[in-house]
Design a protein around this motif. Structure first.
Motif, PDB file in Angstrom:
ATOM      1  N   TYR A  98      -5.476   6.754  -4.533  1.00  0.00           N
ATOM      2  CA  TYR A  98      -4.200   6.786  -3.809  1.00  0.00           C
ATOM      3  C   TYR A  98      -4.275   7.751  -2.639  1.00  0.00           C
ATOM      4  CZ  TYR A  98       0.778   7.609  -2.933  1.00  0.00           C
ATOM      5  OH  TYR A  98       2.005   7.749  -2.346  1.00  0.00           O
ATOM      6  N   LEU A  99      -4.786   8.951  -2.902  1.00  0.00           N
ATOM      7  CA  LEU A  99      -4.883   9.959  -1.843  1.00  0.00           C
ATOM      8  C   LEU A  99      -5.860   9.531  -0.757  1.00  0.00           C
ATOM      9  CD1 LEU A  99      -4.874  13.225  -3.999  1.00  0.00           C
ATOM     10  CD2 LEU A  99      -3.028  12.335  -2.556  1.00  0.00           C
ATOM     11  N   ALA A 100      -6.925   8.826  -1.160  1.00  0.00           N
ATOM     12  CA  ALA A 100      -7.905   8.366  -0.183  1.00  0.00           C
ATOM     13  C   ALA A 100      -7.296   7.326   0.753  1.00  0.00           C
ATOM     14  CB  ALA A 100      -9.126   7.783  -0.895  1.00  0.00           C
ATOM     15  N   VAL A 101      -6.503   6.399   0.201  1.00  0.00           N
ATOM     16  CA  VAL A 101      -5.864   5.381   1.039  1.00  0.00           C
ATOM     17  C   VAL A 101      -4.815   6.028   1.938  1.00  0.00           C
ATOM     18  CG1 VAL A 101      -4.424   3.306   1.026  1.00  0.00           C
ATOM     19  CG2 VAL A 101      -6.302   3.536  -0.608  1.00  0.00           C
ATOM     20  N   ALA A 102      -4.060   6.990   1.393  1.00  0.00           N
ATOM     21  CA  ALA A 102      -3.063   7.693   2.207  1.00  0.00           C
ATOM     22  C   ALA A 102      -3.730   8.417   3.369  1.00  0.00           C
ATOM     23  CB  ALA A 102      -2.280   8.677   1.341  1.00  0.00           C
ATOM     24  N   TRP A 112      -3.265   7.757   7.449  1.00  0.00           N
ATOM     25  CA  TRP A 112      -2.965   8.830   8.401  1.00  0.00           C
ATOM     26  C   TRP A 112      -3.993   8.857   9.533  1.00  0.00           C
ATOM     27  CZ3 TRP A 112      -5.465  13.139  10.244  1.00  0.00           C
ATOM     28  CH2 TRP A 112      -4.669  14.059  10.945  1.00  0.00           C
ATOM     29  N   ALA A 113      -5.268   8.744   9.166  1.00  0.00           N
ATOM     30  CA  ALA A 113      -6.337   8.874  10.151  1.00  0.00           C
ATOM     31  C   ALA A 113      -6.463   7.659  11.057  1.00  0.00           C
ATOM     32  CB  ALA A 113      -7.662   9.133   9.443  1.00  0.00           C
ATOM     33  N   ARG A 143       5.936  -2.282   4.568  1.00  0.00           N
ATOM     34  CA  ARG A 143       4.594  -2.831   4.375  1.00  0.00           C
ATOM     35  C   ARG A 143       3.787  -2.020   3.372  1.00  0.00           C
ATOM     36  NH1 ARG A 143       1.784  -4.601   9.794  1.00  0.00           N
ATOM     37  NH2 ARG A 143       3.681  -5.876   9.699  1.00  0.00           N
ATOM     38  N   TYR A 144       4.024  -0.721   3.332  1.00  0.00           N
ATOM     39  CA  TYR A 144       3.286   0.167   2.418  1.00  0.00           C
ATOM     40  C   TYR A 144       4.282   0.957   1.581  1.00  0.00           C
ATOM     41  CZ  TYR A 144      -0.219  -0.834   6.008  1.00  0.00           C
ATOM     42  OH  TYR A 144      -1.055  -1.467   6.892  1.00  0.00           O
ATOM     43  N   PRO A 145       4.991   0.287   0.681  1.00  0.00           N
ATOM     44  CA  PRO A 145       6.116   0.929  -0.015  1.00  0.00           C
ATOM     45  C   PRO A 145       5.730   2.060  -0.954  1.00  0.00           C
ATOM     46  CG  PRO A 145       5.665  -1.239  -0.941  1.00  0.00           C
ATOM     47  CD  PRO A 145       4.837  -1.134   0.294  1.00  0.00           C
ATOM     48  N   ILE A 146       4.489   2.113  -1.401  1.00  0.00           N
ATOM     49  CA  ILE A 146       4.125   3.149  -2.371  1.00  0.00           C
ATOM     50  C   ILE A 146       3.639   4.433  -1.704  1.00  0.00           C
ATOM     51  CG2 ILE A 146       3.534   1.414  -4.103  1.00  0.00           C
ATOM     52  CD1 ILE A 146       0.572   2.106  -3.615  1.00  0.00           C
ATOM     53  N   PHE A 147       3.599   4.434  -0.362  1.00  0.00           N
ATOM     54  CA  PHE A 147       3.107   5.622   0.341  1.00  0.00           C
ATOM     55  C   PHE A 147       4.246   6.322   1.084  1.00  0.00           C
ATOM     56  CE2 PHE A 147      -0.646   2.911  -0.038  1.00  0.00           C
ATOM     57  CZ  PHE A 147      -1.560   3.806  -0.583  1.00  0.00           C
ATOM     58  N   PRO A 148       4.159   7.655   1.225  1.00  0.00           N
ATOM     59  CA  PRO A 148       5.201   8.417   1.941  1.00  0.00           C
ATOM     60  C   PRO A 148       5.008   8.275   3.451  1.00  0.00           C
ATOM     61  CG  PRO A 148       3.489   9.920   1.193  1.00  0.00           C
ATOM     62  CD  PRO A 148       3.125   8.543   0.651  1.00  0.00           C
ATOM     63  N   VAL A 149       5.374   7.116   3.963  1.00  0.00           N
ATOM     64  CA  VAL A 149       5.125   6.796   5.364  1.00  0.00           C
ATOM     65  C   VAL A 149       5.745   7.830   6.297  1.00  0.00           C
ATOM     66  CG1 VAL A 149       5.662   5.131   7.188  1.00  0.00           C
ATOM     67  CG2 VAL A 149       4.803   4.334   4.979  1.00  0.00           C
TER      68      VAL A 149
END
Length: 283
Positions: free
Chosen positions: A22-26, A30-31, A189-195
């Protein structure tokens, strides 16, 4: 046979691995967001040679050189002037020529930094500032007043068009497949991430509407999968401007094929004619 303690340790690894993924995709979101938002398109040499006499240059606040086009209308037609802001993967010459041909009006457009022959690299802050600089340069080249300009923005360009309409006394504002905010689109589009925490390039169009006085029209496509039409509706619902805003949804249209339809051009033509008439009646 595996011991119970070994199995317990293996099960304990699963949450850790999931959290790591999860952290890797987040971190990747970001990057890589510049590459997910901006798709700079260079200017091909044939287009440059064909339109070079219509080239318009401007200098951004930070010294970056911007370049675009000012296409004259038919003989005797000076106003209204269409000022166009393109999508995130668009060198604007083709759209400017299409608008000029379809509407039989003068059309001008400035490429975003990093696009076409404009220098630099795009960012939300820079593009917002450049939009106003580009607008001023284009109407100066056309020899018209702010009120003689009708600003059209498509997709990402809808935000830049709104920025200009919030800061200049334009004759009309037309937003094609727009969004309420990039954050809202990304969150859906990315509901599980703190966009909201990850996003560096913020384009909040709803916030810009508070200063818009010009009549406006939103055109959305009901089959849009890039910027679903609910974001256009959210923009209209939360519109804070003083001018009238309408919303036309084209049935059966998608994000990229909307300009192929005759009803799309009919809607734009009607809006431009109505905005021009209101300008004439208002003096």
């Amino acid at each position: 046979m595996a011991r119970a303690s070994d199995l317990n340790q293996a099960w304990l690894l699963i949450p850790a691995l999931a959290a790591g993924a999860y952290l890797a995709v987040a971190a990747l979101l970001w990057a890589m967001q510049e590459h997910m938002i901006f798709f700079p398109v260079p200017l091909d040499e044939d287009t440059r040679q064909r339109l070079i006499r219509h080239q318009v240059d401007a200098i951004a606040a930070d010294g970056t050189e911007l370049s675009g086009w000012a296409l004259p209308g038919p003989p005797g037609v000076k106003t209204p002037v269409i000022i166009y802001f393109g999508g995130n993967a668009e060198e604007v010459s083709a759209s400017a020529e299409e608008l000029s041909g379809k509407l039989q009006l003068p059309v001008a457009a400035m490429n975003y930094r990093g696009y076409g022959a404009s220098e630099g690299s795009p960012s939300a802050e820079a593009l917002r500032a450049d939009a106003v600089v580009g607008f001023d340069a284009l109407i100066a080249r056309m020899g018209v007043l702010e009120k003689d300009a009708i600003v059209i923005g498509r997709s990402l360009g809808s935000h830049m068009a709104a920025v200009v309409a919030a800061r200049r006394n334009v004759g009309g504002l037309l937003l094609v497949t727009p969004f309420d905010s990039v954050e809202a689109v990304a969150a859906a589009r990315y509901p599980i991430f703190p966009v909201g925490m990850l996003l560096r390039h913020r384009f909040d169009t709803v916030a810009e509407t508070a200063r818009i006085r010009a009549p406006a029209l939103v055109i959305s496509a009901d089959l849009d999968r890039v910027v679903p039409s609910r974001h256009a509706q959210a923009l209209v619902t939360n519109w804070r401007g003083k001018g009238e805003v309408g919303h036309t949804i084209l049935a059966g249209a998608g994000h990229n094929d909307i300009t192929w339809r005759e009803d799309y051009w009919e809607v734009i033509t009607n809006f431009v004619e109505r905005a021009e008439l209101e300008q004439e009646e208002g003096g």
